[in-house]
Every structure is written in structure tokens, then in C-alpha cells.
Motif scaffolding. Structure first.
Motif, PDB file in Angstrom:
ATOM      1  N   SER A 114     -21.259  39.893 -49.555  1.00 45.21           N
ATOM      2  CA  SER A 114     -22.058  39.096 -48.837  1.00 45.21           C
ATOM      3  C   SER A 114     -21.161  38.529 -47.449  1.00 45.21           C
ATOM      4  O   SER A 114     -22.147  38.200 -46.516  1.00 45.21           O
ATOM      5  N   SER A 115     -20.311  39.131 -46.970  1.00 44.20           N
ATOM      6  CA  SER A 115     -19.832  39.128 -45.484  1.00 44.20           C
ATOM      7  C   SER A 115     -19.635  40.026 -45.322  1.00 44.20           C
ATOM      8  O   SER A 115     -18.710  41.121 -45.607  1.00 44.20           O
ATOM      9  N   ILE A 116     -20.127  41.697 -43.985  1.00 48.26           N
ATOM     10  CA  ILE A 116     -20.000  42.881 -43.527  1.00 48.26           C
ATOM     11  C   ILE A 116     -19.340  42.510 -41.829  1.00 48.26           C
ATOM     12  O   ILE A 116     -20.254  41.545 -41.080  1.00 48.26           O
ATOM     13  N   ASP A 117     -18.190  42.863 -41.492  1.00 42.04           N
ATOM     14  CA  ASP A 117     -17.548  43.104 -40.494  1.00 42.04           C
ATOM     15  C   ASP A 117     -18.022  44.655 -40.036  1.00 42.04           C
ATOM     16  O   ASP A 117     -17.431  45.294 -40.730  1.00 42.04           O
ATOM     17  N   HIS A 118     -18.396  44.743 -38.714  1.00 40.83           N
ATOM     18  CA  HIS A 118     -18.930  46.313 -38.084  1.00 40.83           C
ATOM     19  C   HIS A 118     -17.592  46.295 -36.521  1.00 40.83           C
ATOM     20  O   HIS A 118     -18.120  45.467 -36.416  1.00 40.83           O
ATOM     21  N   ILE A 119     -16.622  47.500 -36.811  1.00 41.92           N
ATOM     22  CA  ILE A 119     -15.679  47.055 -35.589  1.00 41.92           C
ATOM     23  C   ILE A 119     -16.143  49.022 -35.006  1.00 41.92           C
ATOM     24  O   ILE A 119     -16.220  50.013 -36.188  1.00 41.92           O
ATOM     25  N   THR A 120     -16.734  48.920 -33.939  1.00 35.10           N
ATOM     26  CA  THR A 120     -17.067  50.608 -33.632  1.00 35.10           C
ATOM     27  C   THR A 120     -15.501  51.669 -33.640  1.00 35.10           C
ATOM     28  O   THR A 120     -15.382  52.608 -34.150  1.00 35.10           O
ATOM     29  N   GLY A 121     -13.963  50.856 -33.589  1.00 35.14           N
ATOM     30  CA  GLY A 121     -13.169  51.766 -33.033  1.00 35.14           C
ATOM     31  C   GLY A 121     -13.286  52.652 -31.128  1.00 35.14           C
ATOM     32  O   GLY A 121     -12.294  52.759 -31.247  1.00 35.14           O
ATOM     33  N   ARG A 122     -14.297  51.924 -30.914  1.00 32.16           N
ATOM     34  CA  ARG A 122     -13.710  53.290 -29.549  1.00 32.16           C
ATOM     35  C   ARG A 122     -13.071  52.207 -28.123  1.00 32.16           C
ATOM     36  O   ARG A 122     -12.581  52.572 -27.615  1.00 32.16           O
ATOM     37  N   ASN A 123     -12.685  50.575 -29.115  1.00 30.91           N
ATOM     38  CA  ASN A 123     -12.113  50.450 -28.012  1.00 30.91           C
ATOM     39  C   ASN A 123     -10.142  50.506 -27.769  1.00 30.91           C
ATOM     40  O   ASN A 123     -10.115  51.122 -28.552  1.00 30.91           O
ATOM     41  N   VAL A 124     -10.033  51.016 -26.734  1.00 29.20           N
ATOM     42  CA  VAL A 124      -8.612  51.357 -27.147  1.00 29.20           C
ATOM     43  C   VAL A 124      -7.878  50.314 -27.274  1.00 29.20           C
ATOM     44  O   VAL A 124      -7.166  50.661 -28.199  1.00 29.20           O
ATOM     45  N   GLY A 125      -7.726  49.167 -27.593  1.00 33.38           N
ATOM     46  CA  GLY A 125      -7.000  47.714 -28.460  1.00 33.38           C
ATOM     47  C   GLY A 125      -7.407  48.327 -29.584  1.00 33.38           C
ATOM     48  O   GLY A 125      -6.145  47.743 -30.798  1.00 33.38           O
ATOM     49  N   ASP A 126      -8.671  48.384 -30.393  1.00 28.45           N
ATOM     50  CA  ASP A 126      -9.213  48.552 -31.409  1.00 28.45           C
ATOM     51  C   ASP A 126      -7.528  50.521 -32.641  1.00 28.45           C
ATOM     52  O   ASP A 126      -7.321  50.116 -33.567  1.00 28.45           O
ATOM     53  N   ARG A 127      -7.157  51.277 -31.436  1.00 25.55           N
ATOM     54  CA  ARG A 127      -6.552  51.939 -31.828  1.00 25.55           C
ATOM     55  C   ARG A 127      -5.314  51.783 -31.728  1.00 25.55           C
ATOM     56  O   ARG A 127      -4.684  52.002 -33.372  1.00 25.55           O
ATOM     57  N   LYS A 128      -4.744  50.996 -31.351  1.00 20.09           N
ATOM     58  CA  LYS A 128      -3.251  49.910 -31.682  1.00 20.09           C
ATOM     59  C   LYS A 128      -3.321  49.118 -32.264  1.00 20.09           C
ATOM     60  O   LYS A 128      -2.202  48.739 -33.229  1.00 20.09           O
ATOM     61  N   LYS A 129      -4.528  47.881 -31.948  1.00 25.42           N
ATOM     62  CA  LYS A 129      -4.400  46.399 -32.771  1.00 25.42           C
ATOM     63  C   LYS A 129      -5.599  46.338 -33.624  1.00 25.42           C
ATOM     64  O   LYS A 129      -6.449  45.497 -33.223  1.00 25.42           O
ATOM     65  N   PHE A 130      -5.454  46.403 -35.031  1.00 25.75           N
ATOM     66  CA  PHE A 130      -6.353  46.238 -35.861  1.00 25.75           C
ATOM     67  C   PHE A 130      -5.984  45.296 -36.145  1.00 25.75           C
ATOM     68  O   PHE A 130      -5.260  45.040 -36.748  1.00 25.75           O
ATOM     69  N   LYS A 131      -7.050  44.066 -36.168  1.00 21.23           N
ATOM     70  CA  LYS A 131      -6.917  42.690 -37.241  1.00 21.23           C
ATOM     71  C   LYS A 131      -8.152  42.620 -38.170  1.00 21.23           C
ATOM     72  O   LYS A 131      -9.320  43.522 -37.465  1.00 21.23           O
ATOM     73  N   PHE A 132      -8.080  42.784 -39.378  1.00 19.61           N
ATOM     74  CA  PHE A 132      -9.259  42.019 -39.617  1.00 19.61           C
ATOM     75  C   PHE A 132      -9.081  40.695 -40.488  1.00 19.61           C
ATOM     76  O   PHE A 132      -8.063  39.933 -40.527  1.00 19.61           O
ATOM     77  N   PRO A 133     -10.102  39.924 -41.063  1.00 19.99           N
ATOM     78  CA  PRO A 133     -10.541  38.788 -41.303  1.00 19.99           C
ATOM     79  C   PRO A 133      -9.503  38.315 -42.810  1.00 19.99           C
ATOM     80  O   PRO A 133      -9.464  39.711 -43.276  1.00 19.99           O
ATOM     81  N   LEU A 134      -8.910  37.431 -42.724  1.00 25.83           N
ATOM     82  CA  LEU A 134      -7.912  37.735 -44.323  1.00 25.83           C
ATOM     83  C   LEU A 134      -8.379  37.400 -45.513  1.00 25.83           C
ATOM     84  O   LEU A 134      -8.226  37.932 -46.516  1.00 25.83           O
ATOM     85  N   SER A 135     -10.033  37.702 -45.177  1.00 28.49           N
ATOM     86  CA  SER A 135     -10.729  37.246 -46.591  1.00 28.49           C
ATOM     87  C   SER A 135     -11.263  38.775 -46.919  1.00 28.49           C
ATOM     88  O   SER A 135     -12.320  38.859 -47.999  1.00 28.49           O
ATOM     89  N   THR A 136     -11.093  40.282 -45.782  1.00 31.26           N
ATOM     90  CA  THR A 136     -11.757  40.802 -46.729  1.00 31.26           C
ATOM     91  C   THR A 136     -10.966  41.657 -47.679  1.00 31.26           C
ATOM     92  O   THR A 136      -9.142  41.826 -48.126  1.00 31.26           O
ATOM     93  N   ALA A 137     -12.226  42.192 -48.124  1.00 29.55           N
ATOM     94  CA  ALA A 137     -11.664  42.212 -49.842  1.00 29.55           C
ATOM     95  C   ALA A 137     -11.579  44.260 -49.641  1.00 29.55           C
ATOM     96  O   ALA A 137     -11.026  44.843 -50.831  1.00 29.55           O
TER      97      ALA A 137
END
Length: 98
Positions: A24-47
Motif C-alpha cells: 500500500s505504501s512505497i517510499d523511494h530514495i535514490t541514495g545519491r545525496n550525501v546525507g543518505d549515505r550517513k544518516k538513513f531514516k525510514f518511517p516507523l511503519s516500514t515493513a
């Protein structure tokens, strides 16, 4: 169910196919941002977290793996193709998460 996809600039038909599988819910990050490399955050509802290995660097993949492990979220590594992802989801037994 909520799924986080990491890697790849464009998902093509993968998002539509996941929705047809009942996600039902799809979140997408490219991983290209420098911030994505060090501080990866995902919603608590992520299964489930899916990492597209052909579109992400080793450091980012390692950080995501560590974060998922510490939060107890299942993780799948796959190529960015529907056939590869579908095989991994079937092997993982996606229905247990739903």
C-alpha cells in the motif's frame, strides 16, 4: 504494508507491480545525496527495505544494512529489474509480512 526502496533514479514499472502485489505504501530514495549515505531514516511503519545493488555505493548499502538490523526491519538486496526483485520477494515470502 509499507516498503522503502533505496537506489535507482527511476523505478519504471516496479512501483506499479509492487502495488499489484498488495503493497500500500512505497517510499523511494535514490541514495545519491550525501546525507543518505550517513544518516538513513525510514518511517516507523516500514515493513521491508529493498536495496537496488546496481545503483548504490558500498558505504550507503552498509549503513542501510546496519540501520535495518538495529531496527529489526527485514532487508532485501536485488538488481533493479522486476524479475530480480520478484524472485527475491518470493524467496523472502512476502505474504508473511502482510
Amino acid at each position: 504494508m509499507s516498503v522503502m526502496l533505496v537506489g535507482a533514479d527511476h523505478l519504471g514499472g516496479i512501483e506499479k507491480n509492487l502495488q499489484m502485489m498488495g503493497i500500500s505504501s512505497i517510499d523511494h530514495i535514490t541514495g545519491r545525496n550525501v546525507g543518505d549515505r550517513k544518516k538513513f531514516k525510514f518511517p516507523l511503519s516500514t515493513a521491508l527495505i529493498v536495496v537496488f545493488i546496481d545503483y548504490i555505493n558500498h558505504t550507503t548499502a552498509k549503513n542501510i544494512k546496519n540501520m535495518a538490523k538495529s531496527q529489526g526491519v527485514p532487508l532485501i538486496f536485488a538488481n533493479r529489474s522486476w524479475s530480480s526483485l520478484q524472485d527475491k520477494l518470493v524467496a523472502f515470502n512476502l505474504r508473511e509480512l502482510g
